[in-house]
Scaffold this motif. Sequence first.
Motif, PDB file in Angstrom:
ATOM      1  N   GLN A 190      11.689  13.234  -1.775  1.00  0.00           N
ATOM      2  CA  GLN A 190      12.046  12.001  -1.094  1.00  0.00           C
ATOM      3  C   GLN A 190      11.830  10.777  -1.983  1.00  0.00           C
ATOM      4  N   ARG A 191      12.669   9.765  -1.806  1.00  0.00           N
ATOM      5  CA  ARG A 191      12.530   8.515  -2.543  1.00  0.00           C
ATOM      6  C   ARG A 191      12.074   7.395  -1.612  1.00  0.00           C
ATOM      7  N   ILE A 192      11.465   6.397  -2.227  1.00  0.00           N
ATOM      8  CA  ILE A 192      10.966   5.246  -1.487  1.00  0.00           C
ATOM      9  C   ILE A 192      11.545   3.986  -2.117  1.00  0.00           C
ATOM     10  N   ARG A 193      11.916   3.050  -1.294  1.00  0.00           N
ATOM     11  CA  ARG A 193      12.463   1.788  -1.804  1.00  0.00           C
ATOM     12  C   ARG A 193      11.321   0.854  -2.167  1.00  0.00           C
ATOM     13  N   TYR A 194      11.300   0.462  -3.440  1.00  0.00           N
ATOM     14  CA  TYR A 194      10.230  -0.382  -3.951  1.00  0.00           C
ATOM     15  C   TYR A 194      10.821  -1.384  -4.928  1.00  0.00           C
ATOM     16  N   THR A 233       0.851  -1.176   0.000  1.00  0.00           N
ATOM     17  CA  THR A 233       0.000   0.000   0.000  1.00  0.00           C
ATOM     18  C   THR A 233       0.888   1.226   0.000  1.00  0.00           C
ATOM     19  N   PRO A 234       0.350   2.427  -0.345  1.00  0.00           N
ATOM     20  CA  PRO A 234       1.167   3.644  -0.285  1.00  0.00           C
ATOM     21  C   PRO A 234       1.812   3.846   1.078  1.00  0.00           C
ATOM     22  N   GLN A 235       1.093   3.491   2.170  1.00  0.00           N
ATOM     23  CA  GLN A 235       1.672   3.684   3.492  1.00  0.00           C
ATOM     24  C   GLN A 235       2.838   2.748   3.718  1.00  0.00           C
ATOM     25  N   GLN A 236       2.692   1.491   3.250  1.00  0.00           N
ATOM     26  CA  GLN A 236       3.797   0.541   3.392  1.00  0.00           C
ATOM     27  C   GLN A 236       5.004   1.019   2.603  1.00  0.00           C
ATOM     28  N   LYS A 237       4.752   1.637   1.461  1.00  0.00           N
ATOM     29  CA  LYS A 237       5.863   2.187   0.687  1.00  0.00           C
ATOM     30  C   LYS A 237       6.513   3.325   1.460  1.00  0.00           C
ATOM     31  N   GLU A 238       5.701   4.150   2.093  1.00  0.00           N
ATOM     32  CA  GLU A 238       6.219   5.276   2.861  1.00  0.00           C
ATOM     33  C   GLU A 238       7.160   4.786   3.965  1.00  0.00           C
ATOM     34  N   ASP A 239       6.881   3.587   4.520  1.00  0.00           N
ATOM     35  CA  ASP A 239       7.703   3.054   5.595  1.00  0.00           C
ATOM     36  C   ASP A 239       9.099   2.691   5.113  1.00  0.00           C
ATOM     37  N   LYS A 240       9.310   2.674   3.814  1.00  0.00           N
ATOM     38  CA  LYS A 240      10.603   2.294   3.253  1.00  0.00           C
ATOM     39  C   LYS A 240      11.396   3.509   2.792  1.00  0.00           C
ATOM     40  N   ILE A 241      11.011   4.675   3.265  1.00  0.00           N
ATOM     41  CA  ILE A 241      11.718   5.903   2.921  1.00  0.00           C
ATOM     42  C   ILE A 241      13.116   5.869   3.530  1.00  0.00           C
ATOM     43  N   SER A 242      14.090   6.400   2.789  1.00  0.00           N
ATOM     44  CA  SER A 242      15.457   6.523   3.305  1.00  0.00           C
ATOM     45  C   SER A 242      15.730   7.996   3.583  1.00  0.00           C
ATOM     46  N   VAL A 257      20.617   6.620  -4.813  1.00  0.00           N
ATOM     47  CA  VAL A 257      20.547   7.691  -5.809  1.00  0.00           C
ATOM     48  C   VAL A 257      19.243   7.525  -6.577  1.00  0.00           C
ATOM     49  N   PRO A 258      18.740   8.581  -7.210  1.00  0.00           N
ATOM     50  CA  PRO A 258      17.505   8.470  -7.991  1.00  0.00           C
ATOM     51  C   PRO A 258      17.563   7.326  -9.002  1.00  0.00           C
ATOM     52  N   ALA A 259      16.581   6.435  -8.950  1.00  0.00           N
ATOM     53  CA  ALA A 259      16.473   5.255  -9.823  1.00  0.00           C
ATOM     54  C   ALA A 259      17.459   4.165  -9.463  1.00  0.00           C
ATOM     55  N   GLY A 260      18.252   4.388  -8.420  1.00  0.00           N
ATOM     56  CA  GLY A 260      19.258   3.411  -8.023  1.00  0.00           C
ATOM     57  C   GLY A 260      18.660   2.210  -7.307  1.00  0.00           C
ATOM     58  N   PRO A 261      19.483   1.163  -7.161  1.00  0.00           N
ATOM     59  CA  PRO A 261      20.906   1.126  -7.447  1.00  0.00           C
ATOM     60  C   PRO A 261      21.234   0.921  -8.927  1.00  0.00           C
ATOM     61  N   TYR A 262      22.313   1.575  -9.332  1.00  0.00           N
ATOM     62  CA  TYR A 262      22.754   1.547 -10.720  1.00  0.00           C
ATOM     63  C   TYR A 262      23.047   0.127 -11.200  1.00  0.00           C
ATOM     64  N   GLY A 271      13.294  -3.039  -4.551  1.00  0.00           N
ATOM     65  CA  GLY A 271      14.751  -2.926  -4.528  1.00  0.00           C
ATOM     66  C   GLY A 271      15.307  -1.660  -5.129  1.00  0.00           C
ATOM     67  N   PHE A 272      14.441  -0.746  -5.629  1.00  0.00           N
ATOM     68  CA  PHE A 272      14.905   0.479  -6.274  1.00  0.00           C
ATOM     69  C   PHE A 272      14.324   1.704  -5.578  1.00  0.00           C
ATOM     70  N   TRP A 273      15.027   2.849  -5.716  1.00  0.00           N
ATOM     71  CA  TRP A 273      14.635   4.089  -5.060  1.00  0.00           C
ATOM     72  C   TRP A 273      14.000   5.059  -6.048  1.00  0.00           C
ATOM     73  N   PHE A 274      12.695   5.317  -5.861  1.00  0.00           N
ATOM     74  CA  PHE A 274      11.956   6.230  -6.719  1.00  0.00           C
ATOM     75  C   PHE A 274      11.024   7.094  -5.881  1.00  0.00           C
ATOM     76  N   LYS A 275      10.618   8.220  -6.441  1.00  0.00           N
ATOM     77  CA  LYS A 275       9.563   9.003  -5.824  1.00  0.00           C
ATOM     78  C   LYS A 275       8.271   8.175  -5.854  1.00  0.00           C
ATOM     79  N   LEU A 276       7.409   8.420  -4.872  1.00  0.00           N
ATOM     80  CA  LEU A 276       6.147   7.693  -4.798  1.00  0.00           C
ATOM     81  C   LEU A 276       5.344   7.856  -6.087  1.00  0.00           C
ATOM     82  N   GLU A 277       5.383   9.052  -6.676  1.00  0.00           N
ATOM     83  CA  GLU A 277       4.607   9.282  -7.898  1.00  0.00           C
ATOM     84  C   GLU A 277       5.085   8.401  -9.056  1.00  0.00           C
TER      85      GLU A 277
END
Length: 306
Positions: A22-26, A3-12, A180-185, A28-34
Amino acid sequence: MDTPQQKEDKISPQAKWWVDGQRIRYKGFWFKLEFITASEAIRAHYTPLPSDIILASFPKTGTTWLKALTSSILRHSSPLSSSSKDLDYLNPHEIVPFLEIEIFGENPSKDITEISCPSVFSTHLPLSFLPETVKTSGCRVIYITRHPADTFVSLWHLYNKFGTEISIRQAFDEFCKGLVPAGPYFEHVLEFWEARDRVMFVTYEDLKANPEETVRRIAEFLGCKIIVEKIVKECSFEKLKNTSKERGEGVHWSGTKYDMFFRKGVVGDWKNHLTQEMMKELEDLADLKWRGSGLDLNIFNRSASQ
C-alpha cells in the motif's frame, strides 16, 4: 510533521497499482510508509559532501542506464573510484545504492560512513523529500526523465510481472491521477526541472538519440575526462541486458530479478499500447501541470546537441 497514523489516514485503497504494498500520500506524493520514514531519516541524518553524486529519477525512466553510465565514467576516469566495480560482472543496481533503501531504509545493507569518495547514490524520491543541503552543499545531482507515455507503458509492463492484473485503461487513468508508485509523475519531474540551476537534467530520449554527446555532458558535469565511445559501448542496452541474463537468478532488494530491469529499451513504444485519445489526454495533462514552467513535451523530442 505528520505522525505515522496521520500518514496512514492518507492511504488510497482503490489504486490497483499497490500490488507490492500500500502507498500513502505524503507531501503530495504516493510512497510506501517505509520510504516516507526513510526520507525523514535522510533529511535528518544525511549531509551531502561536495564530492557526492546523486542520481535521481522517477521509476522506469532510465535509472539503470544512468547508474551504469555514471559508474563507467567514474571507473574509467579514476581507478580508485568507489564506483570502480566492473559492469561485466555486476548489475548497475548492485553498484549504486538507493538512499531510501540500502542506506537509510528499514534494514540498511550499507553504512554511509564506509563508502569511499566520490560516493554515488540513487533515489526515486522527489527533490522536496531530500535535505535542503542537497541544493547548497555543492554535491552533483543528475536527474533523468522520460516521455510520460513511455514511462507509463514501461511501468505498467513491470507491474504486470508483479501480478497487478490491471487493464491498460485503468492503469492509464490511475497514472494520470498520479496514483502510481512515486507518483504523480508530472510533479516529480517538475520539482527537478525547476532546480536545474543546480541539477543536470537529462532525458532518456537524448541518450537514445545522441548517446555520445549526452555522455560527454555527464562526464563534464562530473569533472571527468573519458573516452566517450568506450563508455557508450560498455553501457549499451544489449550489453547490460546480456550481463543481467548471465547473472541468472540474481534478485534486487525489491524482489525483482535483475534481468527484469531490461525490456525493450526503445523510444515510442507507447504507440503499440496507447490510443491517440489517450495520448491527447497526456498532452493536455502535461500542459496543465507544467504551464508557465518552461517545461513541455517538446523536451523529449530534442537531441542532446540542441
